[in-house]
Scaffold this motif. Structure first.
Motif, PDB file in Angstrom:
ATOM      1  N   ASP A  15      -3.258  -9.949   0.120  1.00 15.89           N
ATOM      2  CA  ASP A  15      -2.004 -10.526   0.581  1.00 15.89           C
ATOM      3  C   ASP A  15      -1.085 -10.798  -0.606  1.00 15.89           C
ATOM      4  OD1 ASP A  15      -2.937 -12.835  -0.674  1.00 15.89           O
ATOM      5  OD2 ASP A  15      -3.574 -13.786   1.194  1.00 15.89           O
ATOM      6  N   ALA A  16       0.070 -11.395  -0.361  1.00  9.56           N
ATOM      7  CA  ALA A  16       1.056 -11.624  -1.416  1.00  9.56           C
ATOM      8  C   ALA A  16       0.527 -12.524  -2.523  1.00  9.56           C
ATOM      9  CB  ALA A  16       2.327 -12.229  -0.813  1.00  9.56           C
ATOM     10  N   ALA A  17      -0.460 -13.377  -2.207  1.00  8.94           N
ATOM     11  CA  ALA A  17      -1.035 -14.281  -3.198  1.00  8.94           C
ATOM     12  C   ALA A  17      -2.212 -13.667  -3.948  1.00  8.94           C
ATOM     13  CB  ALA A  17      -1.470 -15.582  -2.526  1.00  8.94           C
ATOM     14  N   GLY A  18      -2.550 -12.406  -3.613  1.00  8.18           N
ATOM     15  CA  GLY A  18      -3.668 -11.742  -4.272  1.00  8.18           C
ATOM     16  C   GLY A  18      -5.009 -11.971  -3.617  1.00  8.18           C
ATOM     17  N   GLN A  19      -5.020 -12.640  -2.480  1.00  6.83           N
ATOM     18  CA  GLN A  19      -6.270 -12.920  -1.764  1.00  6.83           C
ATOM     19  C   GLN A  19      -6.697 -11.696  -0.962  1.00  6.83           C
ATOM     20  OE1 GLN A  19      -7.870 -15.911  -2.064  1.00  6.83           O
ATOM     21  NE2 GLN A  19      -9.586 -15.131  -0.862  1.00  6.83           N
ATOM     22  N   TRP A  20      -7.965 -11.321  -1.074  1.00  4.02           N
ATOM     23  CA  TRP A  20      -8.482 -10.135  -0.410  1.00  4.02           C
ATOM     24  C   TRP A  20      -8.935 -10.473   1.008  1.00  4.02           C
ATOM     25  CZ3 TRP A  20      -8.188  -5.149  -1.394  1.00  4.02           C
ATOM     26  CH2 TRP A  20      -9.057  -4.260  -0.754  1.00  4.02           C
ATOM     27  N   HIS A  21      -8.541  -9.635   1.975  1.00  2.00           N
ATOM     28  CA  HIS A  21      -8.901  -9.864   3.382  1.00  2.00           C
ATOM     29  C   HIS A  21      -9.533  -8.603   3.955  1.00  2.00           C
ATOM     30  CE1 HIS A  21      -6.546 -13.644   3.787  1.00  2.00           C
ATOM     31  NE2 HIS A  21      -5.791 -13.071   2.864  1.00  2.00           N
ATOM     32  N   ILE A  22     -10.551  -8.808   4.794  1.00  4.56           N
ATOM     33  CA  ILE A  22     -11.233  -7.661   5.406  1.00  4.56           C
ATOM     34  C   ILE A  22     -11.234  -7.724   6.935  1.00  4.56           C
ATOM     35  CG2 ILE A  22     -12.718  -7.223   3.422  1.00  4.56           C
ATOM     36  CD1 ILE A  22     -14.967  -8.675   4.886  1.00  4.56           C
ATOM     37  N   ASP A  23     -10.856  -8.865   7.516  1.00  4.47           N
ATOM     38  CA  ASP A  23     -10.834  -8.933   8.973  1.00  4.47           C
ATOM     39  C   ASP A  23      -9.588  -8.231   9.505  1.00  4.47           C
ATOM     40  OD1 ASP A  23      -8.800 -11.493   9.773  1.00  4.47           O
ATOM     41  OD2 ASP A  23      -9.638 -11.483   7.743  1.00  4.47           O
ATOM     42  N   GLU A  24      -9.732  -7.635  10.674  1.00  2.00           N
ATOM     43  CA  GLU A  24      -8.696  -6.761  11.207  1.00  2.00           C
ATOM     44  C   GLU A  24      -7.380  -7.491  11.440  1.00  2.00           C
ATOM     45  OE1 GLU A  24      -8.002  -3.727  14.995  1.00  2.00           O
ATOM     46  OE2 GLU A  24     -10.028  -4.348  14.408  1.00  2.00           O
ATOM     47  N   ALA A  25      -7.428  -8.703  11.960  1.00  2.00           N
ATOM     48  CA  ALA A  25      -6.188  -9.435  12.249  1.00  2.00           C
ATOM     49  C   ALA A  25      -5.395  -9.699  10.972  1.00  2.00           C
ATOM     50  CB  ALA A  25      -6.514 -10.749  12.958  1.00  2.00           C
ATOM     51  N   ILE A  52      -5.603  -7.995   8.115  1.00  2.00           N
ATOM     52  CA  ILE A  52      -5.137  -6.717   7.574  1.00  2.00           C
ATOM     53  C   ILE A  52      -3.855  -6.280   8.291  1.00  2.00           C
ATOM     54  CG2 ILE A  52      -5.664  -4.256   7.415  1.00  2.00           C
ATOM     55  CD1 ILE A  52      -8.579  -5.025   6.925  1.00  2.00           C
ATOM     56  N   ASN A  53      -3.861  -6.390   9.620  1.00  2.00           N
ATOM     57  CA  ASN A  53      -2.663  -6.027  10.381  1.00  2.00           C
ATOM     58  C   ASN A  53      -1.467  -6.874   9.975  1.00  2.00           C
ATOM     59  OD1 ASN A  53      -4.318  -4.270  11.714  1.00  2.00           O
ATOM     60  ND2 ASN A  53      -4.076  -5.163  13.731  1.00  2.00           N
ATOM     61  N   ALA A  54      -1.682  -8.181   9.850  1.00  2.00           N
ATOM     62  CA  ALA A  54      -0.591  -9.091   9.501  1.00  2.00           C
ATOM     63  C   ALA A  54      -0.043  -8.794   8.111  1.00  2.00           C
ATOM     64  CB  ALA A  54      -1.072 -10.541   9.589  1.00  2.00           C
ATOM     65  N   ILE A  55      -0.939  -8.498   7.154  1.00  2.00           N
ATOM     66  CA  ILE A  55      -0.516  -8.200   5.782  1.00  2.00           C
ATOM     67  C   ILE A  55       0.306  -6.912   5.753  1.00  2.00           C
ATOM     68  CG2 ILE A  55      -1.336  -7.512   3.493  1.00  2.00           C
ATOM     69  CD1 ILE A  55      -3.761  -9.364   3.992  1.00  2.00           C
ATOM     70  N   ALA A  56      -0.166  -5.889   6.454  1.00  2.00           N
ATOM     71  CA  ALA A  56       0.533  -4.603   6.463  1.00  2.00           C
ATOM     72  C   ALA A  56       1.924  -4.739   7.085  1.00  2.00           C
ATOM     73  CB  ALA A  56      -0.290  -3.564   7.222  1.00  2.00           C
ATOM     74  N   VAL A  57       2.001  -5.413   8.221  1.00  2.00           N
ATOM     75  CA  VAL A  57       3.292  -5.579   8.892  1.00  2.00           C
ATOM     76  C   VAL A  57       4.244  -6.403   8.024  1.00  2.00           C
ATOM     77  CG1 VAL A  57       4.462  -6.636  10.866  1.00  2.00           C
ATOM     78  CG2 VAL A  57       2.367  -5.315  11.219  1.00  2.00           C
ATOM     79  N   SER A  58       3.721  -7.478   7.411  1.00  2.00           N
ATOM     80  CA  SER A  58       4.553  -8.323   6.554  1.00  2.00           C
ATOM     81  C   SER A  58       5.078  -7.546   5.346  1.00  2.00           C
ATOM     82  CB  SER A  58       3.748  -9.538   6.077  1.00  2.00           C
ATOM     83  OG  SER A  58       4.485 -10.301   5.153  1.00  2.00           O
ATOM     84  N   TYR A  59       4.209  -6.727   4.749  1.00  2.00           N
ATOM     85  CA  TYR A  59       4.594  -5.966   3.555  1.00  2.00           C
ATOM     86  C   TYR A  59       5.720  -4.991   3.867  1.00  2.00           C
ATOM     87  CZ  TYR A  59       4.338  -2.508  -0.183  1.00  2.00           C
ATOM     88  OH  TYR A  59       4.656  -1.643  -1.198  1.00  2.00           O
ATOM     89  N   PHE A  60       5.542  -4.194   4.924  1.00  2.00           N
ATOM     90  CA  PHE A  60       6.547  -3.179   5.228  1.00  2.00           C
ATOM     91  C   PHE A  60       7.816  -3.799   5.818  1.00  2.00           C
ATOM     92  CE2 PHE A  60       2.797  -0.387   5.045  1.00  2.00           C
ATOM     93  CZ  PHE A  60       3.290   0.564   4.182  1.00  2.00           C
ATOM     94  N   THR A  61       7.682  -4.922   6.508  1.00  2.00           N
ATOM     95  CA  THR A  61       8.870  -5.620   6.992  1.00  2.00           C
ATOM     96  C   THR A  61       9.740  -6.047   5.822  1.00  2.00           C
ATOM     97  OG1 THR A  61       7.730  -6.421   8.981  1.00  2.00           O
ATOM     98  CG2 THR A  61       9.711  -7.606   8.295  1.00  2.00           C
ATOM     99  N   GLU A  62       9.109  -6.531   4.762  1.00  2.00           N
ATOM    100  CA  GLU A  62       9.862  -6.943   3.573  1.00  2.00           C
ATOM    101  C   GLU A  62      10.457  -5.741   2.850  1.00  2.00           C
ATOM    102  OE1 GLU A  62       9.209  -9.403  -0.639  1.00  2.00           O
ATOM    103  OE2 GLU A  62       7.587  -9.271   0.838  1.00  2.00           O
TER     104      GLU A  62
END
Length: 333
Positions: A5-15, A17-27
């Protein structure tokens, strides 16, 4: 699979991952509302004549639509509906009339159906690389297509002299795009951009070059005002203030070491169970990840090797199928 995520925290759960991807491309696709581009437009000269505009606004004939359809590569990645170019090639007798009617309707009414412009984004792992150049500045326009401001595109088109109708058509094409990110084979919620050019769209390279013309005009003006100056390879040579594109005629022997590196990185990839589209993505990802820095004649030329060497790398390997060779040829052309 995981994402940071934006803070450098690694995530592996699907929810997450989806939120990070959508947030990244939205920005990425969010406009910054630029307001200081007037200096650029003041440097750009009109290039399009009234006769040019009349030619551009001629009615689109059925033969032109059919020809454009035939130019679609049959094995390119499909749209979200799953239909590839091959489908339209094979079943044009069935769907052709409807497609022609839809295309002509767009040019008549100037409205694009948004679902036609929905696009799936696929994440490709990449490794960042950097090099130091002491004698020249390499301007790497990161995410260049994604950060093109629509208002800048529209104003550049008008400044160059394109008619208002054509400008409306183009802006309708680029501003009705929506995205979803593919995560483990599933599409995320829709992302509605407010800037950016869609990669893979045949219109996008031309629009990007039009935007780059603004940069060229500004640099030319600064050079005329002696605010910047170029460099000369020799005393009596022409001054060069900027280079936007590498010359494909560069001698291949200069890139021999790069050819070897690309060959090594592609070793064994043909044995992987990839679709044709997947193989093409892999080819491009390998080449795009290998910027080459060549020093010659006491100055530094910076050349980003994309697909130039892949003809030699792939066509010499007997293990590469004809299917993939066709795929590479299409990408190169």
């Amino acid at each position: 699979m995981g994402l940071s995520d934006a803070a450098g925290q690694w995530h592996i759960d699907e929810a997450s991952i989806n939120a990070i991807a959508v947030s990244y491309f939205t920005e990425i696709f969010a406009t910054t509302h630029p307001s200081q581009s007037h200096e650029i437009f003041a440097c750009v000269e009109q290039q399009i004549t009234d006769q040019d505009n009349r030619e551009l606004l001629k009615a689109v004939e059925m033969e032109e639509i059919y020809s454009a359809m035939k130019d679609i590569h049959p094995l390119k990645s499909p749209r979200p509906d799953g239909f590839t170019g091959s489908f339209y090639h094979q079943f044009w007798g069935t769907v052709g009339t409807e497609v022609i009617g839809a295309v002509q309707s767009f040019f008549h009414h100037g409205k694009m159906t948004k679902k036609w412009n929905h696009t799936h984004l696929v994440l490709i792992p990449k490794k960042k690389r950097g090099e130091l150049c002491e004698m020249a500045i390499k301007l790497d326009m990161a995410k260049a297509y994604d950060r093109v401001e629509w208002v800048f595109v529209g104003e550049m088109l008008r400044t160059l002299g394109f008619g208002e109708t054509l400008c409306h058509w183009i802006m309708e094409c680029i501003s009705t795009v929506t995205y979803s990110v593919m995560i483990n084979g599933e599409a995320t919620s829709h992302i509605v951009p407010s800037r950016g050019l869609r990669q893979g769209d045949p219109l996008s390279p031309f629009l990007f070059l039009i935007c780059a013309e603004g940069l060229t005009a500004l640099l030319r003006k600064y050079e005329e005002d002696r605010l910047i100056h170029g460099f000369q390879i020799r005393a009596e040579g022409v001054q060069i203030s900027h280079l936007l594109f590498a010359d494909d005629s560069s001698k291949k022997k200069v890139f021999e070491n790069v050819r070897v590196k690309i060959t090594q990185r592609l070793q064994g990839w043909a044995e992987q169970f990839l679709s044709t589209a997947g193989k093409e993505v892999l080819i491009k990802a390998v080449a795009m990840a290998m910027p080459t820095y060549v020093k010659r004649n006491a100055f530094v030329s910076v050349i980003k090797v994309e697909l130039y060497l892949l003809r030699r790398v792939l066509f010499k390997k007997s293990c590469i199928s004809l299917e993939v060779k066709s795929c590479v040829c299409n990408s190169w052309n």
